[in-house]
Design an enzyme around this catalytic site. Sequence first.
Site, PDB file in Angstrom:
ATOM      1  CB  SER A   8      50.443 -38.716  36.844  1.00  0.00           C
ATOM      2  OG  SER A   8      51.517 -37.882  37.502  1.00  0.00           O
ATOM      3  CG  HIS A  33      49.568 -42.091  38.690  1.00  0.00           C
ATOM      4  ND1 HIS A  33      49.767 -44.017  39.019  1.00  0.00           N
ATOM      5  CD2 HIS A  33      50.941 -41.538  38.864  1.00  0.00           C
ATOM      6  CE1 HIS A  33      51.815 -44.062  38.908  1.00  0.00           C
ATOM      7  NE2 HIS A  33      52.333 -42.673  38.752  1.00  0.00           N
ATOM      8  CG  HIS A  67      55.239 -44.126  41.120  1.00  0.00           C
ATOM      9  ND1 HIS A  67      54.867 -43.879  39.162  1.00  0.00           N
ATOM     10  CD2 HIS A  67      55.975 -44.387  41.660  1.00  0.00           C
ATOM     11  CE1 HIS A  67      56.303 -44.461  39.186  1.00  0.00           C
ATOM     12  NE2 HIS A  67      56.992 -44.925  40.242  1.00  0.00           N
ATOM     13  CG  MET A 138      58.722 -46.673  36.006  1.00  0.00           C
ATOM     14  SD  MET A 138      57.675 -45.352  36.124  1.00  0.00           S
ATOM     15  CE  MET A 138      57.806 -43.648  35.617  1.00  0.00           C
ATOM     16  N   GLY A 143      60.435 -39.366  37.919  1.00  0.00           N
ATOM     17  CA  GLY A 143      61.622 -37.993  38.382  1.00  0.00           C
ATOM     18  C   GLY A 143      60.676 -36.814  37.466  1.00  0.00           C
ATOM     19  CG  PHE A 144      62.007 -34.460  35.751  1.00  0.00           C
ATOM     20  CD1 PHE A 144      61.973 -33.414  36.852  1.00  0.00           C
ATOM     21  CD2 PHE A 144      63.433 -35.146  36.438  1.00  0.00           C
ATOM     22  CE1 PHE A 144      62.938 -32.861  37.910  1.00  0.00           C
ATOM     23  CE2 PHE A 144      63.869 -34.841  37.008  1.00  0.00           C
ATOM     24  CZ  PHE A 144      63.824 -33.715  37.411  1.00  0.00           C
ATOM     25  N   GLY A 146      56.127 -35.060  31.567  1.00  0.00           N
ATOM     26  CA  GLY A 146      56.275 -33.671  30.309  1.00  0.00           C
ATOM     27  C   GLY A 146      57.736 -34.476  29.769  1.00  0.00           C
ATOM     28  N   GLY A 178      55.010 -40.666  29.864  1.00  0.00           N
ATOM     29  CA  GLY A 178      54.869 -39.738  28.273  1.00  0.00           C
ATOM     30  C   GLY A 178      53.145 -40.398  27.517  1.00  0.00           C
TER      31      GLY A 178
HETATM   32  C1  DX5 Z   1      57.102 -39.954  35.861  1.00  0.00           C
HETATM   33  C2  DX5 Z   1      55.442 -40.072  37.343  1.00  0.00           C
HETATM   34  C3  DX5 Z   1      54.974 -39.648  36.512  1.00  0.00           C
HETATM   35  C4  DX5 Z   1      54.741 -39.267  35.289  1.00  0.00           C
HETATM   36  C5  DX5 Z   1      54.016 -38.881  34.505  1.00  0.00           C
HETATM   37  O1  DX5 Z   1      58.232 -39.913  37.399  1.00  0.00           O
HETATM   38  O2  DX5 Z   1      55.926 -41.225  37.799  1.00  0.00           O
HETATM   39  O3  DX5 Z   1      53.902 -39.839  36.247  1.00  0.00           O
HETATM   40  O4  DX5 Z   1      54.189 -37.596  36.465  1.00  0.00           O
HETATM   41  O5  DX5 Z   1      53.882 -37.535  33.264  1.00  0.00           O
HETATM   42  P1  DX5 Z   1      53.595 -37.676  32.269  1.00  0.00           P
HETATM   43  O6  DX5 Z   1      52.229 -38.427  31.361  1.00  0.00           O
HETATM   44  O7  DX5 Z   1      53.512 -36.426  31.715  1.00  0.00           O
HETATM   45  O8  DX5 Z   1      54.713 -38.408  31.209  1.00  0.00           O
HETATM   46 ZN    ZN Z   2      53.597 -42.459  38.323  1.00  0.00          ZN
END
Ligand code: DX5
Ligand code: ZN
Length: 226
Positions: A8, A33, A67, A138, A143-144, A146, A178
Amino acid sequence: MDAVIAPSILSADFARLGEDVNAVLHAGADWVHFDVMDNHYVPNLTIGPLVCQALRKAGITAPIDVHLMVSPVDRLVPDFAKAGATCISFHPEATAHPDRTIRLIRDLGCRPGLVFNPATPLDWLDYVIDELDQILIMSVNPGFGGQQFIPRALGKLEAARRRILASGREIRLEVDGGIKVDNIARVAGAGADTFVTGSALFGSSDYAATIVAMRREIEAGRRAAL
Ligand code: DX5
Ligand code: ZN
């Protein structure tokens, strides 16, 4: 199905994005991604079709796995298809007519995918699974980057895998959120074959070593599930 590692780029270095994306691909990643957030469907704002196009112009040929965390969805689909997206996945709650959105993605020559938030039931698949090329589960709320992996995603991956088997179609089962070296075996064992990883990969000092470790764990998880 071969395991796909899809970094990502939300966790990449945006000031030198092309270089960082090339670095993870040379280190052995398979897909890119591409997380698109609109500060409406999710409370964050990221990148759009121009950045996707810039990666293509910079010579990136790997599949780009878009995405979409945006609402409405349809307005942006043609822009991403034109910008060089390979796969376009969206959240069914974010569009008024999910079946129409899937067909739009397909008609524009991209691979359609449906994304399921932690609280979104798989029932959406009842009438559209035959139209899909990928299902994204998911394992965090979108949204974020980490965030902490939500273990309830494991049972959902197993349920999605059963639906894919029953469909008799080749549909990729992707997991996002994660994912790290120390939990990727469990998600592989639950049936995922496509692994999004952001902070755990871009935050590591040696991309190639992290990808090798992830692939080793995926194989271990698959063997343990047999
Ligand atoms: C969250 C994103 C993910 C995210 C994955 O909304 O869709 O792709 O960036 O990041 P990590 O692997 O850090 O959870
Ligand atoms: Zn994603």
